[in-house]
Design an enzyme around this catalytic site. Sequence first.
Site, PDB file in Angstrom:
ATOM      1  N   ASP A 290      -8.837 -12.695 -24.435  1.00  0.00           N
ATOM      2  CA  ASP A 290      -9.710 -12.172 -25.494  1.00  0.00           C
ATOM      3  C   ASP A 290      -9.205 -12.617 -26.861  1.00  0.00           C
ATOM      4  O   ASP A 290      -8.236 -12.070 -27.380  1.00  0.00           O
ATOM      5  CB  ASP A 290      -9.738 -10.636 -25.377  1.00  0.00           C
ATOM      6  CG  ASP A 290     -10.620  -9.984 -26.435  1.00  0.00           C
ATOM      7  OD1 ASP A 290     -11.151 -10.699 -27.313  1.00  0.00           O
ATOM      8  OD2 ASP A 290     -10.780  -8.754 -26.377  1.00  0.00           O
TER       9      ASP A 290
ATOM     10  N   GLU B 249     -10.126  -3.543 -25.182  1.00  0.00           N
ATOM     11  CA  GLU B 249     -11.217  -4.506 -25.167  1.00  0.00           C
ATOM     12  C   GLU B 249     -11.242  -5.383 -23.909  1.00  0.00           C
ATOM     13  O   GLU B 249     -12.288  -5.514 -23.275  1.00  0.00           O
ATOM     14  CB  GLU B 249     -11.173  -5.345 -26.451  1.00  0.00           C
ATOM     15  CG  GLU B 249     -11.649  -4.511 -27.639  1.00  0.00           C
ATOM     16  CD  GLU B 249     -11.140  -4.988 -28.984  1.00  0.00           C
ATOM     17  OE1 GLU B 249     -10.567  -6.082 -29.052  1.00  0.00           O
ATOM     18  OE2 GLU B 249     -11.319  -4.249 -29.973  1.00  0.00           O
TER      19      GLU B 249
ATOM     20  N   LYS C 119     -10.080  -4.218 -39.901  1.00  0.00           N
ATOM     21  CA  LYS C 119      -9.367  -3.883 -38.670  1.00  0.00           C
ATOM     22  C   LYS C 119      -7.905  -4.319 -38.735  1.00  0.00           C
ATOM     23  O   LYS C 119      -7.042  -3.715 -38.137  1.00  0.00           O
ATOM     24  CB  LYS C 119     -10.076  -4.555 -37.495  1.00  0.00           C
ATOM     25  CG  LYS C 119      -9.618  -4.117 -36.123  1.00  0.00           C
ATOM     26  CD  LYS C 119     -10.526  -4.743 -35.078  1.00  0.00           C
ATOM     27  CE  LYS C 119     -10.139  -4.347 -33.670  1.00  0.00           C
ATOM     28  NZ  LYS C 119     -11.113  -4.909 -32.702  1.00  0.00           N
TER      29      LYS C 119
ATOM     30  N   ASP D 117     -18.027  -1.455 -29.941  1.00  0.00           N
ATOM     31  CA  ASP D 117     -16.996  -2.467 -30.153  1.00  0.00           C
ATOM     32  C   ASP D 117     -16.813  -2.576 -31.660  1.00  0.00           C
ATOM     33  O   ASP D 117     -17.671  -3.115 -32.362  1.00  0.00           O
ATOM     34  CB  ASP D 117     -17.462  -3.802 -29.553  1.00  0.00           C
ATOM     35  CG  ASP D 117     -16.516  -4.949 -29.894  1.00  0.00           C
ATOM     36  OD1 ASP D 117     -15.472  -4.701 -30.533  1.00  0.00           O
ATOM     37  OD2 ASP D 117     -16.835  -6.090 -29.518  1.00  0.00           O
TER      38      ASP D 117
END
Lengths: 231, 604
Positions: free
Chosen positions: B197, B175, B70, B8
């Site tokens: 999420d 994810e 990210k 992850d």
Amino acid sequence: MASQTSAQPLQVCRDCGGGAPVDAHFCPQCTKILTISRHGDYFRFLGLPRKLHISASDLDQRFRGLSRQFHPDYFVNATPAERRASLERSSYLNDAYRTLKQPITRVEYLLRLEGLAAGSPEEASKQVPADLLEEVFALNEELDEIRDLRASGTPADQLKTRLETARVPIEEKRASHEAQLDELFAKWDALLDSDAPDAERRRVLESLRDRVLERNYINNLLAGIEREMSL
Amino acid sequence: MSKVVGIDLGTTNSLVAYVKDGAPVVIRDRSGDALVPSVVSAAEDGTIYVGREAQRRLLTDAARTVYSVKRFMGKGLDDVSGEASLLPFRVGGDAGGVVRIGLGAREFTPPEVSAFILRDLKHRAEAFFAEQGEIDNEVDRAVITVPAYFNDAQRTATRDAGRIAGLDVMRIINEPTAASLAYGLDKRHTGLIAVYDLGGGTFDISILRVEDGVFQVLSTGGDTHLGGDDIDLLLMHKVLAEVGWAQSAERVQEIRKAAIQAKWDLSDREETRLNGMRFTRADFETLIRPIVDRTLEPCRQALKDAGLDASQIDEVVLVGGSTRIPLVRRLVGELFGRTPHSELNPDEVVALGAAVQADILSTGNRDMLLLDVTPLSLGIETMGGVMSKIIMRNSTIPATGSEVFTTAADNQTAVDIHVLQGERELVTDNRSLARFRLRGIPPMPAGLARVQVQFQIDANGILSVTARELRTDIEQTIEVKPSYGLTDDEVERMLLDSFEHAEADFAARLLIEERNEAESVIQATEKTMRSPEFAVIAMKDLAPGEQQHIEAALEELKAVIGKDDRDVIHEKTHALNEATKHLAEVAMNRSVQAALSGRNVNDV
């Protein structure tokens, strides 16, 4: 069944050179996944007759079953040719599932297969179907008036009420079209079952095509009202 | 055999997990820590620090330290210029090209920065497998997760990061889908699941149907620029408005650290202090409500796209650290009309799912299958700057689409094609993925050539393009120039560069581990001393001078933690551990007694 009266075309396994039926996914001789053939269609691929009424749960189940057979996840360690075949076969399965899942895309696909493509949505909107002339005329008049009112500063909520009213007859048309389409679906399926002559099937297909064109036209009208309401 | 892991690669933290005896497990370091902060720092001497150590350097050498990289993956300079103001590191690059992050004299692309994090996770896993006595402890293959709403450029950048780190990226998975795998809502279950999420930098919602072990995503939605970072920024703005905006980069990072601490505090307390002032949960909720509200519209849209009503959803699963915020839980619960699942640690659940998928791919285990969708429509530019869609959003992947092009002029041998992703009508409102030129069209009169361009989205959600002239059946070669990505040559060069720098000195690693250990002891001590019951403990239970002794040990360790002497840090860590032994026992006894008697800790 009509679709099976013609001889089953063959495909050739690129791995062992053996022949396989066009709707096979794996080579009957060497069990390798087959490169996708250019001759199949979505119905055959899913093992379904070319019927228009399809059970959603049956379709889902076939989709999941086939996904489990050739999803790329299961070919990670296979040869490049097999990986490619798995990717292509899975893509085709996903396209087939998506197309056959919705009644409208399903009938449009059938019409294309049978050589009666309904044409692009742009083409469909050019010519007013005869059956709709009256409604379209009334609607256009109403829309012109509403635009004039808007220009002269009439409050939006008043215009909205008028637009809502103008939408009602079009919505009714759509509902009656849905019912007609449904009847034609049943008719087509019955003709397939009874192995009816080509001319008779052609007539039903042509009616289906006309209804689909009208339906697209009605949807364009509704979208136009929707746009007007969002102003 | 070499090992396969699930990773992850998060905005705030990254984790690595693997499957042991059929169950996914997160890999921890020696101090039991699973999270590697997604922070990278380039020291003046060229050493690269990753994780906790890099996070510490944010307070001492902020300009050489990058976090939340990210957010920059697959982005161009023009996308991010608006948000660079509070970041300590330099954000640059050429207009229209990929973002470059400047740390001191060196510049890195976001995939290179992410590769440092991935390499750290790879080493962590290898060290773990070696400790387990595995003969071949090399980790060379991985499944890496991305937000479901990531576009092609962002996915490609993530895959490039894996390659630069020397990993064979077996699959990029989404994810939320990974999280649903980890929850094992598998074949015993048939039902509709919503996965919400909210991570550090991104928000995703996915609606899935699970049946016969097949996890079929029906729709997905989200925002790749919405998450805990935005909440931190709001709190930072609040403090900066109070103390004045002209602050050093290091001071801004201190404020950020305090803001994050206050946010965490308010997840299980009604009030805390921020910038020396009382800050209640109600204040916090008023402040962040607009951010949480922004997540609800994509949820409604995803339900609509799946053709479902909120009441039809059987299970709601929460993923991402930001779902610890009570307001988030409450609003999600209200929207779906049910209490969301949160049994699994929301920080770990995605890595666990990635490990499950890695196991499926490497072993051929067919118990479960993920069928995901492409989050955004794919199309091409047509006349008048309008986008024509070829593959619609929420199509199950892999998916294909094709379009036939022709020539506008006699003897034209090339056609320019502009590939886009997005839902908007106009080209300029969508994401430019690539431009390419179809060459080698045989010369013929205008309009006669028929070039079929086939777009293939693979199971990673990544696009490839092939073309064929239908009259001659000649396959065309296509050079795709990614709008915001790296070319294969660039990735290759970065991979080679990374080998040269890769021997990030073993001693440096050991030092880092020692510092991590020290940091966790400091944190535990400070947490206890900050707690409301500490005053009571200090008065009733501690010996005279004991508190001063602890404080002294704490200060001594803090004074050496930034130094390069591993033995001294070790010694001071040990000293602090010893000094706090009694305090830890007392605090533990009190909370046990309180739990047993049901009374407030302060009354014991």
